[in-house]
Structures are given as C-alpha cells and as structure tokens.
Write a protein that holds these residues in place. Structure first.
Motif, PDB file in Angstrom:
ATOM      1  N   VAL A 294       0.846  -1.194   0.000  1.00 28.06           N
ATOM      2  CA  VAL A 294       0.000   0.000   0.000  1.00 28.06           C
ATOM      3  C   VAL A 294       0.884   1.246   0.000  1.00 28.06           C
ATOM      4  CG1 VAL A 294      -1.958  -1.094   1.165  1.00 28.06           C
ATOM      5  CG2 VAL A 294      -0.159  -0.043   2.528  1.00 28.06           C
ATOM      6  N   ASP A 295       0.370   2.296  -0.654  1.00 27.16           N
ATOM      7  CA  ASP A 295       1.033   3.608  -0.643  1.00 27.16           C
ATOM      8  C   ASP A 295      -0.081   4.623  -0.421  1.00 27.16           C
ATOM      9  OD1 ASP A 295       2.505   5.873  -0.950  1.00 27.16           O
ATOM     10  OD2 ASP A 295       3.293   5.400  -2.936  1.00 27.16           O
ATOM     11  N   VAL A 296      -0.291   5.019   0.847  1.00 27.31           N
ATOM     12  CA  VAL A 296      -1.473   5.809   1.200  1.00 27.31           C
ATOM     13  C   VAL A 296      -1.073   6.994   2.078  1.00 27.31           C
ATOM     14  CG1 VAL A 296      -3.115   3.893   1.033  1.00 27.31           C
ATOM     15  CG2 VAL A 296      -1.872   4.285   3.172  1.00 27.31           C
ATOM     16  N   LEU A 297      -1.981   7.979   2.107  1.00 29.21           N
ATOM     17  CA  LEU A 297      -1.840   9.112   3.009  1.00 29.21           C
ATOM     18  C   LEU A 297      -2.882   8.931   4.115  1.00 29.21           C
ATOM     19  CD1 LEU A 297      -0.468  11.859   3.597  1.00 29.21           C
ATOM     20  CD2 LEU A 297      -2.346  12.934   2.312  1.00 29.21           C
ATOM     21  N   VAL A 298      -2.414   8.623   5.299  1.00 29.72           N
ATOM     22  CA  VAL A 298      -3.310   8.297   6.410  1.00 29.72           C
ATOM     23  C   VAL A 298      -3.514   9.548   7.260  1.00 29.72           C
ATOM     24  CG1 VAL A 298      -3.710   6.775   8.374  1.00 29.72           C
ATOM     25  CG2 VAL A 298      -2.361   5.959   6.429  1.00 29.72           C
ATOM     26  N   PRO A 299      -4.774   9.973   7.499  1.00 30.70           N
ATOM     27  CA  PRO A 299      -5.017  11.141   8.354  1.00 30.70           C
ATOM     28  C   PRO A 299      -4.436  10.921   9.751  1.00 30.70           C
ATOM     29  CG  PRO A 299      -7.017  10.468   7.218  1.00 30.70           C
ATOM     30  CD  PRO A 299      -6.018   9.379   6.993  1.00 30.70           C
TER      31      PRO A 299
ATOM     32  N   ASP B 245      -1.303  -6.961   5.651  1.00 28.79           N
ATOM     33  CA  ASP B 245      -2.260  -8.024   5.346  1.00 28.79           C
ATOM     34  C   ASP B 245      -3.477  -7.429   4.650  1.00 28.79           C
ATOM     35  OD1 ASP B 245      -4.518  -7.505   7.461  1.00 28.79           O
ATOM     36  OD2 ASP B 245      -2.630  -7.394   8.575  1.00 28.79           O
ATOM     37  N   PRO B 246      -4.288  -8.250   3.979  1.00 27.21           N
ATOM     38  CA  PRO B 246      -5.428  -7.728   3.211  1.00 27.21           C
ATOM     39  C   PRO B 246      -6.420  -6.926   4.050  1.00 27.21           C
ATOM     40  CG  PRO B 246      -4.964  -9.997   2.570  1.00 27.21           C
ATOM     41  CD  PRO B 246      -4.087  -9.694   3.754  1.00 27.21           C
ATOM     42  N   VAL B 247      -6.673  -7.341   5.296  1.00 27.86           N
ATOM     43  CA  VAL B 247      -7.646  -6.625   6.137  1.00 27.86           C
ATOM     44  C   VAL B 247      -7.146  -5.218   6.440  1.00 27.86           C
ATOM     45  CG1 VAL B 247      -8.814  -6.602   8.356  1.00 27.86           C
ATOM     46  CG2 VAL B 247      -8.538  -8.768   7.143  1.00 27.86           C
ATOM     47  N   LEU B 248      -5.878  -5.106   6.833  1.00 28.03           N
ATOM     48  CA  LEU B 248      -5.322  -3.794   7.146  1.00 28.03           C
ATOM     49  C   LEU B 248      -5.207  -2.937   5.890  1.00 28.03           C
ATOM     50  CD1 LEU B 248      -4.160  -1.795   9.109  1.00 28.03           C
ATOM     51  CD2 LEU B 248      -1.939  -2.974   8.961  1.00 28.03           C
ATOM     52  N   ALA B 249      -4.925  -3.574   4.767  1.00 33.76           N
ATOM     53  CA  ALA B 249      -4.833  -2.823   3.497  1.00 33.76           C
ATOM     54  C   ALA B 249      -6.175  -2.157   3.187  1.00 33.76           C
ATOM     55  CB  ALA B 249      -4.417  -3.745   2.372  1.00 33.76           C
ATOM     56  N   ALA B 250      -7.272  -2.891   3.388  1.00 32.88           N
ATOM     57  CA  ALA B 250      -8.596  -2.333   3.130  1.00 32.88           C
ATOM     58  C   ALA B 250      -8.897  -1.191   4.089  1.00 32.88           C
ATOM     59  CB  ALA B 250      -9.653  -3.433   3.262  1.00 32.88           C
ATOM     60  N   ASP B 251      -8.515  -1.338   5.385  1.00 35.16           N
ATOM     61  CA  ASP B 251      -8.760  -0.270   6.355  1.00 35.16           C
ATOM     62  C   ASP B 251      -7.951   0.976   6.026  1.00 35.16           C
ATOM     63  OD1 ASP B 251     -10.449  -1.961   7.679  1.00 35.16           O
ATOM     64  OD2 ASP B 251      -8.999  -2.544   9.231  1.00 35.16           O
ATOM     65  N   LEU B 252      -6.690   0.812   5.618  1.00 39.33           N
ATOM     66  CA  LEU B 252      -5.849   1.954   5.267  1.00 39.33           C
ATOM     67  C   LEU B 252      -6.380   2.681   4.036  1.00 39.33           C
ATOM     68  CD1 LEU B 252      -2.326   0.367   5.863  1.00 39.33           C
ATOM     69  CD2 LEU B 252      -3.261   2.313   7.093  1.00 39.33           C
TER      70      LEU B 252
ATOM     71  N   SER C 276      -5.776  11.501  12.423  1.00 40.52           N
ATOM     72  CA  SER C 276      -6.811  10.974  13.318  1.00 40.52           C
ATOM     73  C   SER C 276      -6.845   9.447  13.333  1.00 40.52           C
ATOM     74  CB  SER C 276      -8.187  11.512  12.907  1.00 40.52           C
ATOM     75  OG  SER C 276      -8.500  11.110  11.587  1.00 40.52           O
ATOM     76  N   ARG C 277      -6.206   8.816  12.330  1.00 45.19           N
ATOM     77  CA  ARG C 277      -6.173   7.347  12.282  1.00 45.19           C
ATOM     78  C   ARG C 277      -4.765   6.821  12.556  1.00 45.19           C
ATOM     79  NH1 ARG C 277     -10.393   4.486  10.656  1.00 45.19           N
ATOM     80  NH2 ARG C 277      -9.287   3.065  12.069  1.00 45.19           N
ATOM     81  N   GLY C 278      -4.186   7.346  13.598  1.00 42.82           N
ATOM     82  CA  GLY C 278      -2.859   6.870  13.991  1.00 42.82           C
ATOM     83  C   GLY C 278      -2.853   5.407  14.407  1.00 42.82           C
ATOM     84  N   ASP C 279      -4.033   4.905  14.799  1.00 46.95           N
ATOM     85  CA  ASP C 279      -4.104   3.494  15.181  1.00 46.95           C
ATOM     86  C   ASP C 279      -3.758   2.578  14.017  1.00 46.95           C
ATOM     87  OD1 ASP C 279      -6.585   4.537  14.082  1.00 46.95           O
ATOM     88  OD2 ASP C 279      -7.414   2.526  14.451  1.00 46.95           O
ATOM     89  N   LEU C 280      -4.131   3.005  12.778  1.00 45.94           N
ATOM     90  CA  LEU C 280      -3.813   2.190  11.603  1.00 45.94           C
ATOM     91  C   LEU C 280      -2.312   2.189  11.321  1.00 45.94           C
ATOM     92  CD1 LEU C 280      -6.771   3.153   9.227  1.00 45.94           C
ATOM     93  CD2 LEU C 280      -6.546   1.142  10.699  1.00 45.94           C
ATOM     94  N   VAL C 281      -1.681   3.342  11.524  1.00 44.87           N
ATOM     95  CA  VAL C 281      -0.229   3.408  11.341  1.00 44.87           C
ATOM     96  C   VAL C 281       0.464   2.500  12.371  1.00 44.87           C
ATOM     97  CG1 VAL C 281       1.787   4.937  11.366  1.00 44.87           C
ATOM     98  CG2 VAL C 281      -0.393   5.754  10.431  1.00 44.87           C
ATOM     99  N   SER C 282      -0.052   2.514  13.600  1.00 43.84           N
ATOM    100  CA  SER C 282       0.518   1.652  14.631  1.00 43.84           C
ATOM    101  C   SER C 282       0.359   0.188  14.266  1.00 43.84           C
ATOM    102  CB  SER C 282      -0.168   1.951  15.968  1.00 43.84           C
ATOM    103  OG  SER C 282       0.315   1.093  16.977  1.00 43.84           O
TER     104      SER C 282
END
Length: 502
Positions: free
Chosen positions: A451-456, A489-496, A458-464
């Motif tokens: 994945v190559d994404v820009l994560v807000p 993993d695929p689940v985290l990729a979809a969330d990101l 506010s969603r630091g939990d996903l980066v963690s």
C-alpha cells in the motif's frame, strides 16, 4: 587358595550380571544418574519471576507415611492414591535394555513428580505381559517378597494394566497396584488450576475409570432374581439395574455434563483467538515432551514469568503471551501441555480443546530435551500425538534442541544433522536464543499487500497496526497526514485505503 576362591566368585558375579542385565538397569534407574531431570537442577533464570506457584505446589505434595493398604472401594480410586513408598515394575522385550531403561527412568520421574519415594524396581525380560498378573507368577511372588521387605505402599507398573491383571497382582502383593495411566492422571489432578483444566482432568479420569469399575459379591448385584432367598421371588422379578450398572450410568451422566461445560468454555478462548486472527497477528505454539523446557523457553522469549519446575507435567493450562521479532513484528507465543510416551488416550481426548492452540498456529516450536538419554524417542512421541490433531500436518516446524548447555556436544551435532534446520538453545543461559528469534522471523507469514497511502493523523491506530503486523517501507509526516508505504495483510490494506479516501 583364598585368592582362587575370590577370583572364582568374581567370575560367578560377572556371569550373573551377563545373564541378568536387568539388574544393572534397575541399579541405574534407582541411582537416577544421567538424566536431565536429575542433573538439570530446579533453578531458573531472572526471567522466571518469583515463581510463587512453585511454593504452593510443593506444599500440596503428599505427606510421608500415608498408607495405601488395599481396601474395597467402588468410587474413584485414584483420588485415594497416596504414592509415598513405591516399587516400580516393567517388562523388557527387545534385544537391548536401553529402551526399557529410558522408560523406567521416566516412570521413576513420574512417581517422584506425584510426590512419592521410589524404593526399588523389578524388571522382567519376557516377550509379552502375563495375561493374569502382568509379570510371570514366579516374578510376581518375588515382587511380593520385595514389597514386604522394603515396606512399600504401592506398586506402579510401566504399562497400562487390564482390570483383571491389576486385581490379580494386588491379590499377590497385598498392596495397591496402579498403572502408568493412573499415575499420569494423578499428576494432572494435582497440577490443574483453571476451571477448564480441572474439568478436562476429571473427564479423563472418568474415561479411565468407566471400564475399570469393580466390586465384590452381593454389593454389586442388587437386582431381584428368580430365587426366593432374601425375600425375592414372585412379584419381585423384572427389569432393574445392578449396582455397577447404576455407577456406570452416573459416570456417563457426569461425563456428558463435563463435556458440555468444556464446550461452554470454548467460546471465550475462540473469541480471543478470533480477535488475533482479525488483527492478523501470527501465532506460534510451543509443543514438546514434558520437562523439555517449554515454559523456560517461553519466559526467555517473552519474560512471561510462568511457572517453571523441574518436574513432569508442570504446565497443564495453556499460556499465551505477546512476543516480537527482531524486525519489530508482533506475534503470540502459546505454551501448551507436554506430551509423554504412551500418553493416555483419555487425556488426548480431554485436552483436545487445549491442543487447538497448536492446530491454529502459524508455526510450531517443537522443543526437545537434548540432554535426555533418548531425544529421538521424544520427537517421535510428540509427532505421534500431533498427528492425531487435525490441521497440524501443514504447519511449519522448528525443532528446538533445548538444554544444550547440559547435553553432549556430539549428541547436539548428531541431532542437528538428523533434523535439518534445528536450533540448539539453552533457555537457562540464553545460548542460541537470538538465532531462534531470527528463525522464527524467517518462517512467520509475511504480509503480502503493498500500500502507498496518506493516512489522516486521526487514524494513527492504523499506522501503529502497520508497524506491529506489517513491514513499513517508508514513512513521511506531511501537513495532511502520514504518507505510508508498507506491506500489510489484506484486512489492514482495506482499512488503510478506506481511511485515506475518507
């Protein structure tokens, strides 16, 4: 002339030893020499914690002097065992005595773990057990004399006895006779702590007891019969239950209730396991022979502080702890119940829910006691049990040769050749543990979605989560959020992806 007589006597002694090598085997078993259980000590390392459970367990050991005189009991007999002063018996059928010696050593260790004192042993060479008394009639009479001479309370057989064999041997030796299975069940009953562990042990005990109910005379047959004796006769005939049938029905009812209780406890464990699966956290299970050092290895890898004791079956309840690979990935490490040769089938069935931790793992650490006299026999015994657990065939395995600091260097080298990819470690000293960590990191499943994404922000939990369960390739903090390039993993990729497009 005296010298000639002494020389002849020496020759006679040598001839006796050659004719009866079982005497040497018994002597070495009683000396308890050459085993890791005897030489390994009970001291642990600083990661073991205070080990308060060890003091509590020691306080529950049997009290010396309690007797096991034979008595008429129809209830659960192993609950009245007082394994204090025991004599071991076993058979030797092969061309060499090594396997019999290893098995008898293990039986002595089991008896000591149960809280008894091993006084003596009898080993007979014969192809098959005597169908009446396990040992031959002459050897059984010799055993009776030995039991009376040393003042033993209990005889422990290194095999599973049929009900008739046990009763016949008790009639000869006049003290309690138990078999290997009853001994292991007694240890499990002492060591179980959790509600599920206690229920599993009781279920296994009842499975063992059911075909072994016994009784004498009128007390076990209370059906009305066709004779007038005792007031029975016309008007009293008909269907009914004997005492032993009633006992069996009650045991089956209790077993059904225990199975329902164990099944009811499963959802909580499955919920925890499902949450780990949803988070895509890899799972590693520690399996192996009893007293191979599984709990010590868990403490070394995670600092868990779980109970470590130089005894067989010290661990019954599974322990799951968080661990981390050298490259920073999170995984769980589960300590499981140890296995043993001829592990009672009742225990395998009762502990099947506990062994599911192994079946659901992504990697198995198969811990082997490299200082044991027969490490290859340990490996075979463990793999035989694992083969009975569905789903374990395709799970990668690392053979961990533990206690390398106590083992002979040549033995360790031979085992590494026998099991390619094996890692030699010492959980006590820390030797080889870093190599083991690297091997775990290599074999754990790696995330595959890039994945190559820009994560807000506010969603630091996903980066963690990406740092914990994935591989972060690049990370850049911008004014709008965190620019992240990672393998996940695929689940985290979809969330990101969802968070980036929100």
């Amino acid at each position: 002339m005296d010298d000639d007589w002494e020389t002849m006597a020496d020759h006679d002694d040598d001839a006796v030893q050659q004719r009866d090598p079982a005497r040497d085997v018994v002597a070495r078993v009683l000396a308890r020499a050459g085993t890791a259980l005897q030489s390994g000590g009970a001291e642990g390392h600083e990661l073991d914690g205070e080990q308060l459970d060890r003091e509590e367990r020691s306080a529950l050991r049997r009290v010396a002097g309690l007797s096991t005189e034979l008595e008429d009991m129809s209830e659960v007999e192993y609950r009245k065992l007082r394994l204090e002063r025991v004599v071991l018996i076993g058979l030797w059928s092969g061309p060499q005595a090594e396997l019999a010696e290893v098995s008898m050593r293990e039986l002595a260790a089991l008896a000591e773990t149960a809280g008894s004192i091993v006084l003596d042993a009898v080993l007979q060479r014969r192809a098959t057990p005597d169908p009446a008394t396990f040992l031959g009639s002459g050897k059984a009479a010799e055993l009776a004399e030995l039991v009376a001479e040393v003042g033993a309370d209990t005889v422990v057989a290194d095999s599973e006895l049929s009900p008739s064999q046990r009763r016949a041997l008790e009639d000869v030796v006049k003290v309690k006779v138990i078999d290997r299975t009853a001994l292991i069940l007694d240890i499990f009953a002492q060591h179980a702590k959790s509600r599920e562990g206690k229920a599993q042990v009781e279920l296994a005990q009842l499975e063992y007891l059911l075909p072994r109910l016994r009784g004498w005379g009128e007390s076990m047959s209370r059906q009305a019969g066709g004779r007038v004796a005792g007031g029975a006769g016309i008007g009293s005939r008909g269907p009914g239950e004997t005492k032993i049938e009633l006992d069996r029905r009650r045991i089956r009812t209790r077993m059904a209730r225990l199975r329902r209780q164990i099944a009811a406890m499963a959802p909580s464990r499955e919920t925890k396991r499902a949450s780990r699966h949803r988070a895509q956290i890899p799972a590693v299970a520690i399996a192996g022979y009893t007293n191979a050092g599984k709990s010590s290895l868990l403490n070394r890898l995670t600092g868990a502080g779980v109970l470590v004791e130089n005894a067989l079956f010290a661990t019954l309840d599974p322990t799951v702890r968080r661990a981390e690979t050298p490259d920073g990935r999170i995984y769980t490490l589960a300590d499981t119940v140890g296995f043993v040769r001829s592990l009672p089938h009742e225990l395998v069935e009762a502990f099947r829910s506990t062994l599911e931790e192994v079946a659901d793992a992504d990697l198995i650490l198969h811990v082997v006691d490299a200082a044991h006299p027969d490490p290859e026999g340990q490996v075979k015994a463990v793999r035989d049990v694992l083969a009975d657990i569905p789903g374990t065939d395709d799970i990668p395995e690392i053979v961990v040769l533990n206690k390398a600091d106590l083992a002979d260097a040549g033995t360790v080298a031979a085992l590494r050749t026998r099991y390619p990819g094996a890692v030699a470690v010492s959980a006590r000293t820390g030797e080889g543990v870093e190599e083991l960590r690297e091997r775990i990191a290599e074999l754990l499943p790696r995330p595959s979605v890039r994945v190559d994404v820009l994560v807000p922000y506010s969603r630091g939990d996903l980066v963690s989560r990406a740092h914990a369960t994935g591989e972060v390739l690049t990370e850049e903090h911008t004014g709008d959020g965190t620019r992240l390039t990672a393998l996940v993993d695929p689940v985290l990729a979809a969330d990101l992806t969802a968070a980036a497009s929100a």
